[in-house]
Enzyme design. Structure first.
Site: not given
Ligand code: IPE
Ligand code: MG
Length: 232
Positions: A16-18, A21, A29, A62, A64-65, A186-187
């Site tokens: 998480d965190g892409n 970053w 993003r 599921t 993330n859609w 969290r999970l």
């Molecule tokens: C996680 O990074 C990558 C995926 C869900 C594929 P995020 O996209 O959730 O990054 P943040 O949480 O917005 O920083």
């Molecule tokens: Mg995230």
């Protein structure tokens, strides 16, 4: 490479965190996701150097859609690229690929890429790298229940062992260490059955920055814990 006494057999990762970053650097993003995909390769190879037998990566849930369409498409594109570019290298190192989730709902070219990777590496005996893509823990449990009923299994025959064999993760051991980067505690519907007795490691470090030293810290933290599985 740091020597570590007790290594986990199965490491699961919620990268998480892409997005954050990328934002920190004023970038879109998707650039963060690209950096994240690059980091996946590094982490896979580093855990493989530690001879860790199983690694499971949460690539797309599921849920993330619900993200904007261009981000979802970008993630699919990145995974396809990751498979095409990195799997040949993984194959050389004896890594076996597996997919966890509902493959049929993904774009056909991605399905094919995933199937090719699984087929190419199916006889490898090194690390098993499972990619959870279009994966949801509750969906997994429901899919298992549907299959149990479709197979007319009687209630008295359903124990944990049999249930395990109906999950996407059939044949994989339970998760020993679950790592989540990006400062969320969290999970998020990841491997909810398989992490019942896992050790959790959370870090503020954003996924693209989760390098070798960070991996070592997570493994070291695991190795210093005492697991009792409900006993004394
Ligand atoms: C996680 O990074 C990558 C995926 C869900 C594929 P995020 O996209 O959730 O990054 P943040 O949480 O917005 O920083
Ligand atoms: Mg995230």
């Amino acid at each position: 490479m740091r020597k570590i006494a007790h290594l986990p057999n199965h490491v699961a990762v919620v990268p998480d965190g892409n997005g954050r970053w990328a934002k920190q650097q004023g970038l879109p993003r998707l650039v963060g996701h690209l950096a994240g995909a690059k980091n996946m390769r590094l982490v896979v190879e580093y855990l493989n150097e530690y001879s860790i037998k199983h690694m499971t990566l949460y690539g797309f849930s599921t849920e993330n859609w619900s993200r904007p369409e261009d981000e979802v498409e970008g993630l699919f594109h990145l995974l396809e690229k990751f498979i095409d570019q990195d799997v040949p290298e993984f194959h050389k190192r004896g890594i076996r690929l597996r997919h966890l989730g509902r493959l049929g709902e993904l774009p056909p070219s991605l399905q094919q890429a995933m199937n090719r990777a699984v087929e190419l590496t199916k006889n490898n005996t090194g690390m098993t790298l499972s990619l959870a893509f279009n994966y949801g823990g509750r969906a997994e449990i429901l899919d298992a229940v549907h299959h149990l009923i479709a197979d007319s299994i009687s209630p008295q025959d359903i124990d944990e062992k049999l249930f395990n064999s109906y999950l996407y993760t059939a044949g994989l051991p339970d998760v020993d260490l679950l790592i989540r980067t990006g400062d969320e505690l969290r999970l998020s519907n990841f491997l909810i059955w398989q992490t019942a007795y896992s050790e959790y490691y959370f870090t503020k470090v954003l996924w693209p920055d989760f390098g070798k030293r960070e991996i070592e810290k997570a493994l070291l933290s695991y190795s210093q814990r005492q697991r009792r599985f409900g006993g004394l």
